[in-house]
Scaffold this motif. Structure first.
Motif, mmCIF file in Angstrom:
data_model
loop_
_atom_site.group_PDB
_atom_site.id
_atom_site.type_symbol
_atom_site.label_atom_id
_atom_site.label_comp_id
_atom_site.label_asym_id
_atom_site.label_seq_id
_atom_site.Cartn_x
_atom_site.Cartn_y
_atom_site.Cartn_z
ATOM 1 N N ALA A 21 -30.766 48.764 6.961
ATOM 2 C CA ALA A 21 -31.775 49.544 7.541
ATOM 3 C C ALA A 21 -32.926 48.751 7.194
ATOM 4 O O ALA A 21 -33.978 48.898 7.693
ATOM 5 N N PHE A 22 -33.058 48.468 5.792
ATOM 6 C CA PHE A 22 -34.453 47.949 5.465
ATOM 7 C C PHE A 22 -34.516 46.441 6.373
ATOM 8 O O PHE A 22 -35.537 46.222 6.711
ATOM 9 N N ALA A 23 -33.697 45.725 6.501
ATOM 10 C CA ALA A 23 -33.697 44.430 7.329
ATOM 11 C C ALA A 23 -34.114 44.823 8.857
ATOM 12 O O ALA A 23 -35.147 44.134 9.465
ATOM 13 N N ALA A 24 -33.596 45.768 9.294
ATOM 14 C CA ALA A 24 -33.746 46.343 10.640
ATOM 15 C C ALA A 24 -35.491 46.680 10.731
ATOM 16 O O ALA A 24 -36.182 46.517 11.646
ATOM 17 N N ALA A 25 -35.943 47.634 9.685
ATOM 18 C CA ALA A 25 -37.116 47.890 9.881
ATOM 19 C C ALA A 25 -38.245 46.819 9.799
ATOM 20 O O ALA A 25 -39.293 47.049 10.289
ATOM 21 N N VAL A 26 -38.056 45.951 8.713
ATOM 22 C CA VAL A 26 -38.850 44.594 8.635
ATOM 23 C C VAL A 26 -38.810 43.995 9.896
ATOM 24 O O VAL A 26 -39.932 43.587 10.389
ATOM 25 N N ALA A 73 -42.132 43.680 12.285
ATOM 26 C CA ALA A 73 -42.836 42.108 12.448
ATOM 27 C C ALA A 73 -42.805 41.982 13.997
ATOM 28 O O ALA A 73 -43.686 41.331 14.359
ATOM 29 N N VAL A 74 -41.860 42.399 14.771
ATOM 30 C CA VAL A 74 -42.257 42.246 16.379
ATOM 31 C C VAL A 74 -43.067 43.175 17.014
ATOM 32 O O VAL A 74 -43.949 42.790 17.742
ATOM 33 N N ALA A 75 -42.569 44.507 16.852
ATOM 34 C CA ALA A 75 -43.486 45.409 17.391
ATOM 35 C C ALA A 75 -44.805 45.931 16.939
ATOM 36 O O ALA A 75 -45.530 46.357 17.505
ATOM 37 N N GLY A 76 -45.094 45.404 15.501
ATOM 38 C CA GLY A 76 -45.998 45.892 14.946
ATOM 39 C C GLY A 76 -47.444 45.516 15.729
ATOM 40 O O GLY A 76 -48.403 46.294 15.826
ATOM 41 N N PRO A 77 -47.593 44.111 16.309
ATOM 42 C CA PRO A 77 -48.758 43.887 16.760
ATOM 43 C C PRO A 77 -49.055 44.710 18.164
ATOM 44 O O PRO A 77 -50.190 45.174 18.454
ATOM 45 N N ALA A 78 -48.133 45.325 18.690
ATOM 46 C CA ALA A 78 -47.919 45.773 19.894
ATOM 47 C C ALA A 78 -48.594 47.303 19.501
ATOM 48 O O ALA A 78 -49.619 48.094 20.256
ATOM 49 N N LEU A 79 -48.509 47.856 18.450
ATOM 50 C CA LEU A 79 -48.626 49.252 17.785
ATOM 51 C C LEU A 79 -49.973 49.226 17.255
ATOM 52 O O LEU A 79 -50.999 50.235 17.257
ATOM 53 N N LEU A 80 -50.530 47.862 16.844
ATOM 54 C CA LEU A 80 -51.776 47.889 15.975
ATOM 55 C C LEU A 80 -53.034 47.287 17.051
ATOM 56 O O LEU A 80 -54.211 47.838 16.790
ATOM 57 N N ALA A 99 -43.358 45.284 26.291
ATOM 58 C CA ALA A 99 -41.996 44.285 25.880
ATOM 59 C C ALA A 99 -41.621 44.387 24.614
ATOM 60 O O ALA A 99 -40.590 44.327 24.132
ATOM 61 N N LEU A 100 -42.851 44.405 23.555
ATOM 62 C CA LEU A 100 -42.726 43.857 22.289
ATOM 63 C C LEU A 100 -41.950 44.861 21.481
ATOM 64 O O LEU A 100 -40.820 44.775 20.817
ATOM 65 N N PRO A 101 -42.101 46.387 21.608
ATOM 66 C CA PRO A 101 -41.152 47.367 21.116
ATOM 67 C C PRO A 101 -39.771 47.192 21.365
ATOM 68 O O PRO A 101 -38.682 47.641 20.638
ATOM 69 N N VAL A 102 -39.740 47.091 22.917
ATOM 70 C CA VAL A 102 -38.384 46.883 23.331
ATOM 71 C C VAL A 102 -37.561 45.736 22.720
ATOM 72 O O VAL A 102 -36.401 45.779 22.093
ATOM 73 N N VAL A 103 -38.164 44.600 22.673
ATOM 74 C CA VAL A 103 -37.627 43.356 22.001
ATOM 75 C C VAL A 103 -37.418 43.581 20.297
ATOM 76 O O VAL A 103 -36.391 43.079 19.770
ATOM 77 N N GLY A 104 -38.290 44.423 19.772
ATOM 78 C CA GLY A 104 -38.285 44.698 18.124
ATOM 79 C C GLY A 104 -37.005 45.586 18.297
ATOM 80 O O GLY A 104 -36.311 45.259 16.864
ATOM 81 N N ALA A 105 -36.814 46.529 19.149
ATOM 82 C CA ALA A 105 -35.564 47.303 18.632
ATOM 83 C C ALA A 105 -34.371 46.563 19.057
ATOM 84 O O ALA A 105 -33.228 46.729 18.388
ATOM 85 N N VAL A 106 -34.348 45.752 19.936
ATOM 86 C CA VAL A 106 -33.055 44.941 20.205
ATOM 87 C C VAL A 106 -32.760 44.224 18.904
ATOM 88 O O VAL A 106 -31.729 43.982 18.118
ATOM 89 N N LEU A 107 -33.772 43.526 18.240
ATOM 90 C CA LEU A 107 -33.812 42.663 17.304
ATOM 91 C C LEU A 107 -33.465 43.548 16.079
ATOM 92 O O LEU A 107 -32.750 43.095 15.056
#
Length: 94
Positions: A28-33, A37-44, A54-62
């Motif tokens: 869970a920690f690795a998935a959250a990090v 890392a991927v979706a953070g820039p899209a949220l900030l 696209a970034l949150p979707v890619v982040g969720a898959v990762l």
């Protein structure tokens, strides 16, 4: 891993429970990090429309891939560590 008759002792059941909990928490920690890392820039930040979606979707898959990979790697390592290296012999470190 099993004692006589194929039944597990309390210590073995406790070890399996602890290892499963560790696998799930560290996954869970690795998935959250990974997601952060991927979706953070899209949220900030303000990004172009397609990238911001696209970034949150890619982040969720990762995150899902990281979660599964971590759980499997921890549990496989645990399974192999509790068995002797050769049948009929003890582990070298025992």
């Amino acid at each position: 891993m099993t004692t006589h008759g194929g039944r597990r002792g309390q210590a073995e059941r406790d070890a399996i429970t602890v290892e499963t909990g560790y696998a799930l928490c560290s996954a869970a920690f690795a998935a959250a990090v990974g997601y952060g890392a991927v979706a953070g820039p899209a949220l900030l930040f303000e990004l172009p429309g397609g990238l911001e979606r696209a970034l949150p979707v890619v982040g969720a898959v990762l995150a899902a891939v990281l979660f599964l990979a971590r759980v499997v790697s921890v549990l496989v390592r645990f399974q192999h560590s509790s068995q002797p290296s050769q049948p009929g012999r003890t582990k070298p470190d025992s």
